[in-house]
Design an enzyme around this catalytic site. Structure first.
Site, PDB file in Angstrom:
ATOM      1  N   HIS A 292     -39.926  23.065  -9.964  1.00  0.00           N
ATOM      2  CA  HIS A 292     -40.020  22.213 -11.164  1.00  0.00           C
ATOM      3  C   HIS A 292     -39.276  22.842 -12.341  1.00  0.00           C
ATOM      4  O   HIS A 292     -39.595  22.564 -13.496  1.00  0.00           O
ATOM      5  CB  HIS A 292     -41.481  21.961 -11.572  1.00  0.00           C
ATOM      6  CG  HIS A 292     -42.357  21.555 -10.433  1.00  0.00           C
ATOM      7  ND1 HIS A 292     -42.600  20.251 -10.087  1.00  0.00           N
ATOM      8  CD2 HIS A 292     -43.024  22.310  -9.503  1.00  0.00           C
ATOM      9  CE1 HIS A 292     -43.407  20.207  -9.034  1.00  0.00           C
ATOM     10  NE2 HIS A 292     -43.668  21.445  -8.640  1.00  0.00           N
TER      11      HIS A 292
ATOM     12  N   SER B 138       0.831  -1.210   0.000  1.00  0.00           N
ATOM     13  CA  SER B 138       0.000   0.000   0.000  1.00  0.00           C
ATOM     14  C   SER B 138       0.861   1.254   0.000  1.00  0.00           C
ATOM     15  O   SER B 138       0.347   2.364   0.085  1.00  0.00           O
ATOM     16  CB  SER B 138      -0.927   0.000   1.222  1.00  0.00           C
ATOM     17  OG  SER B 138      -0.174  -0.106   2.414  1.00  0.00           O
TER      18      SER B 138
ATOM     19  N   SER C 117     -13.584  25.940 -26.429  1.00  0.00           N
ATOM     20  CA  SER C 117     -13.736  24.722 -27.220  1.00  0.00           C
ATOM     21  C   SER C 117     -12.606  24.644 -28.226  1.00  0.00           C
ATOM     22  O   SER C 117     -12.157  25.674 -28.746  1.00  0.00           O
ATOM     23  CB  SER C 117     -15.075  24.760 -27.952  1.00  0.00           C
ATOM     24  OG  SER C 117     -15.054  23.888 -29.062  1.00  0.00           O
TER      25      SER C 117
ATOM     26  N   LYS D 162     -17.245  29.418 -28.137  1.00  0.00           N
ATOM     27  CA  LYS D 162     -17.662  28.790 -26.881  1.00  0.00           C
ATOM     28  C   LYS D 162     -16.939  29.339 -25.654  1.00  0.00           C
ATOM     29  O   LYS D 162     -15.752  29.628 -25.685  1.00  0.00           O
ATOM     30  CB  LYS D 162     -17.422  27.270 -26.941  1.00  0.00           C
ATOM     31  CG  LYS D 162     -18.356  26.535 -27.853  1.00  0.00           C
ATOM     32  CD  LYS D 162     -19.829  26.678 -27.521  1.00  0.00           C
ATOM     33  CE  LYS D 162     -20.225  25.867 -26.312  1.00  0.00           C
ATOM     34  NZ  LYS D 162     -20.334  24.422 -26.573  1.00  0.00           N
TER      35      LYS D 162
ATOM     36  N   GLU E 215     -19.251  22.104 -14.181  1.00  0.00           N
ATOM     37  CA  GLU E 215     -19.569  20.761 -14.688  1.00  0.00           C
ATOM     38  C   GLU E 215     -18.706  19.704 -14.017  1.00  0.00           C
ATOM     39  O   GLU E 215     -19.175  18.612 -13.686  1.00  0.00           O
ATOM     40  CB  GLU E 215     -19.339  20.707 -16.201  1.00  0.00           C
ATOM     41  CG  GLU E 215     -20.319  21.554 -16.984  1.00  0.00           C
ATOM     42  CD  GLU E 215     -19.917  21.623 -18.453  1.00  0.00           C
ATOM     43  OE1 GLU E 215     -20.544  20.937 -19.260  1.00  0.00           O
ATOM     44  OE2 GLU E 215     -18.957  22.349 -18.789  1.00  0.00           O
TER      45      GLU E 215
ATOM     46  N   ASN F 190      -1.635  -2.316  13.351  1.00  0.00           N
ATOM     47  CA  ASN F 190      -3.096  -2.123  13.373  1.00  0.00           C
ATOM     48  C   ASN F 190      -3.502  -0.883  14.166  1.00  0.00           C
ATOM     49  O   ASN F 190      -4.361  -0.116  13.735  1.00  0.00           O
ATOM     50  CB  ASN F 190      -3.782  -3.371  13.922  1.00  0.00           C
ATOM     51  CG  ASN F 190      -3.501  -4.594  13.061  1.00  0.00           C
ATOM     52  OD1 ASN F 190      -2.948  -4.460  11.962  1.00  0.00           O
ATOM     53  ND2 ASN F 190      -3.853  -5.766  13.540  1.00  0.00           N
TER      54      ASN F 190
HETATM   55  N1  ARG Z   1      -1.082  -1.255   5.503  1.00  0.00           N
HETATM   56  C1  ARG Z   1      -2.111  -1.670   6.405  1.00  0.00           C
HETATM   57  C2  ARG Z   1      -3.331  -0.791   6.301  1.00  0.00           C
HETATM   58  O1  ARG Z   1      -3.261   0.215   5.705  1.00  0.00           O
HETATM   59  C3  ARG Z   1      -1.655  -1.586   7.841  1.00  0.00           C
HETATM   60  C4  ARG Z   1      -0.894  -2.760   8.232  1.00  0.00           C
HETATM   61  C5  ARG Z   1      -1.662  -3.800   8.910  1.00  0.00           C
HETATM   62  N2  ARG Z   1      -1.219  -5.010   8.309  1.00  0.00           N
HETATM   63  C6  ARG Z   1      -1.270  -6.165   8.910  1.00  0.00           C
HETATM   64  N3  ARG Z   1      -0.821  -7.186   8.261  1.00  0.00           N
HETATM   65  N4  ARG Z   1      -1.732  -6.313  10.125  1.00  0.00           N
HETATM   66  O2  ARG Z   1      -4.367  -1.100   6.817  1.00  0.00           O
END
Ligand code: ARG
Length: 478
Positions: free
Chosen positions: A157, A24, A278, A284, A291, A111
Site C-alpha cells: 500500500h 500503405s 528543467s 532540477k 517517466e 495476401n
Molecule cells: N498492403 C496490404 C496489407 O498490408 C497487402 C495487400 C493486400 N491487398 C489487397 N488488395 N489484397 O495488408
C-alpha cells in the site's frame, strides 16, 4: 499517375485522394528487405519446380538484388502511387528487367505475401526483444549481487511494511522479465510458420515446394489452411500482448525509480547521463527516462487493443482492414526495444544511497511483525500477539517514538512476554529470519542470484535467419 498492375478491370484512374488513402507504402516500406527475401526464394522455387523457366528465375533474383541495392543506397523514392511495398518492389523490378518481372507474382497473392513479410519481421523483432530482455536481466542480477546485503524498506500500500534486501527487490523484476521472455518465445513459435502458397485465400494451382521455401527462409513449419493463413494475425496479438505485459513491468519499475529518486525517498540518484534538467528551475534533475517509459506504456496497450478490435469483426479471409495491423505493431516494437535498452543503461549507472535506505527500513514500525512473531514463539496465539504489538505501536506513535526508543518497562506494559533481547531487534535480524524458499534472507537471495545467473547462461538466443537478399540468392543457387 502510374498504371496499376490491377488496372485491367478498371476504366478510370484511381482518384488521387483514394490513392493516398489506401496506400500503405509510407509504413510498409520497412518490410522491403523481408519482402525481397521472400520474393527471391519464391522465384527460385518457381524455377526449380519448372513453373517458370530457370533462366527467368535467375533474371528475376538478379533484378531483385539490384532493387535491394537501390533501396539500401536510398536511391528509391517511394510514393503513394506505388500503393504498398509489394507492388513497389515489383514495379522497381520491372524497371530493371522488363516484362519478365511480371512472372514473379505467379502462384502468389499479396495476401500470402504480406502474411509472410510480417511473420519474418515479427521473428526478428522477437529475437531482438529477447536479447534486450536478457541484457536488462543481466544488469538486474549485477545489481542484486552488489546489494546482496543492502537493507531496503519493503512496502505494501506504499506504506512501509517489512524490511527486505534490495537484491530481493531487483530479483523480483528479474522474475517478471523471465516470464516475459518465455511469453515472447511462445509468440515466436507461433510466428514461425510459413504462409506462402496460400495465394489470395484458396491455395494456388501450381506444384509448389512449400517446404523448400520454408526451409530457405528458416521457418520450422508451413501453414496448413490457406483461409486461416491469410487472415491469421494471432502471432501479432500474442506479440503485442507479451509486449504490453513487458512494458507494464517496466512501467512499474519506472514508477519506483521516479519515487526513489525524489528527495522524499532519496534511495537512489540517477546518473547525469540518464536524467534531464528543467528549462526554468536550475536545481532540477528529472527522471524523464522512467517517466517516458511509464507514459509510452499506454500507447503499447492501445496498439494491442487496436489490433484486437481491428480483427474482431472480420469475416474470412483477407480484408483490407488488416493493412492497419502494421503502424501500431511497428510502433510497439520500436518502443519496447528502446525502453528495454535505455532501462538497462539507466539502472546500470544509478547510485543507491544505502544509508538512507537502511534508515527508512528501520523506521515506520517495520519490525512490528517480527515482535509479534517473538510473542508467538513464546506461546501466544498470533492474533493476540498482533493486538499486543498493535497497541505497542499505537503507544509509541502517541509518544512520537520509534519502537527501539521504548524501554523494556514500556514493552512489558503491553505484554509480559517481552524480554530485554527484543529491544535489540534490527532490520538485519528481520531479514535474516525470513529464511524460507522465496524469502528475503541473505542465504535465500544468494541462491536466487545463482539460479538467475544460471538461467541467463542457459538462455539460448532465438534464431534470426539471415534475410539479406544477396545472401539468399547465393544460398539458393543450385
Ligand atoms: N498492403 C496490404 C496489407 O498490408 C497487402 C495487400 C493486400 N491487398 C489487397 N488488395 N489484397 O495488408
Amino acid at each position: 499517375m502510374t498504371t496499376k498492375p490491377w488496372s485491367g478491370r478498371f476504366e478510370k484512374e484511381t482518384d488521387p485522394q483514394v490513392e493516398a488513402f489506401t496506400a500503405s507504402i509510407q509504413v510498409d516500406q520497412r518490410l522491403a528487405r523481408h519482402d525481397i527475401a521472400g520474393s527471391v526464394v519464391h522465384a527460385r522455387m518457381l524455377g526449380r519446380q519448372k513453373i517458370i523457366p530457370a533462366t527467368e528465375a535467375t533474371a528475376i533474383v538478379q533484378g531483385l538484388a539490384e532493387v535491394w541495392q537501390d533501396i539500401q543506397a536510398g536511391a528509391v523514392q517511394f510514393s503513394p502511387a506505388m500503393e504498398d511495398i509489394h507492388m513497389a518492389v515489383e514495379a522497381l523490378l520491372a524497371e530493371k528487367i522488363g516484362p519478365v518481372a511480371g512472372k514473379l507474382h505467379t502462384a502468389r497473392s499479396r495476401n500470402d505475401q504480406v502474411a509472410l513479410d510480417i511473420r519474418l519481421f515479427t521473428r526478428e523483432a522477437i529475437a531482438a526483444t529477447v536479447e534486450a530482455i536478457r541484457e536488462l536481466q543481466a544488469v538486474l542480477v549485477r545489481l542484486a549481487e552488489q546489494h546482496g546485503h543492502t537493507i531496503f524498506p519493503g512496502y505494501t500500500h506504499l506504506q512501509r511494511a517489512q524490511p527486505v534486501l534490495l537484491a530481493h527487490h531487483f530479483l523480483a523484476y528479474f522474475e517478471m522479465l523471465q516470464r516475459d521472455q518465455a511469453r515472447f518465445r511462445e509468440a515466436y513459435a507461433r510466428a514461425d510458420v510459413m504462409p506462402l502458397g496460400s495465394g489470395a485465400l484458396a491455395g494456388v494451382p501450381y506444384p509448389l515446394d512449400r517446404a523448400w521455401v520454408a526451409q530457405q527462409l528458416g521457418f520450422s513449419q508451413v501453414t496448413t489452411n490457406s483461409l486461416d493463413a491469410v487472415s491469421d494475425r494471432d502471432f501479432l496479438l500474442e506479440y503485442q500482448a507479451a509486449a504490453s505485459i513487458c512494458m507494464l513491468h517496466l512501467s512499474r519499475l519506472a514508477e519506483e525509480i521516479v519515487l526513489w529518486s525524489t528527495p522524499e525517498f532519496g534511495y537512489i540518484e540517477l546518473d547525469d547521463a540518464y536524467a534531464t534538467g528543467s528549462s526554468i528551475m536550475p536545481q532540477k534533475k528529472n527522471p524523464d527516462v522512467a517517466e517516458l517509459v511509464r507514459g509510452k506504456t499506454g500507447q503499447v496497450f492501445g496498439h494491442l487493443l487496436g489490433l484486437l478490435t481491428l480483427l474482431k469483426g472480420l469475416p474470412l479471409s483477407y480484408n483490407r482492414d488488416m493493412q492497419e495491423d502494421k503502424p501500431g505493431f511497428f510502433a510497439t516494437a520500436d518502443t519496447l526495444l528502446a525502453s528495454l535498452r535505455v532501462f538497462a543503461g539507466m539502472l546500470a549507472t544509478m547510485k543507491v544511497n544505502r544509508t538512507r535506505a537502511r534508515e527508512a527500513a528501520g523506521k515506520g514500525y517495520a519490525l512490528a511483525t517480527d515482535l509479534a512473531d517473538f510473542l508467538v514463539r513464546r506461546g501466544l496465539p498470533f492474533r493476540e500477539a498482533h493486538r499486543c504489538v498493535g497497541e505497542l505501536v499505537r503507544y509509541a506513535a502517541s509518544q512520537d517514538k520509534q519502537l527501539h526508543d521504548l524501554t523494556l518497562e514500556e514493552y512489558q506494559r503491553h505484554s509480559s512476554l517481552f524480554t530485554s533481547d527484543d529491544l535489540g531487534l534490527t532490520a538485519e535480524m528481520s531479514v535474516a529470519a525470513r529464511n524460507v524458499l522465496g524469502g528475503t534472507a541473505p542465504g535465500q537471495v544468494a541462491a536466487q542470484i545463482a539460479a538467475a545467473r544460471r538461467a541467463l547462461e542457459e538462455a539460448r538466443p532465438l534464431p534470426a535467419p539471415d534475410l539479406d537478399p544477396r545472401h539468399l540468392i547465393d544460398r539458393t543457387a543450385s
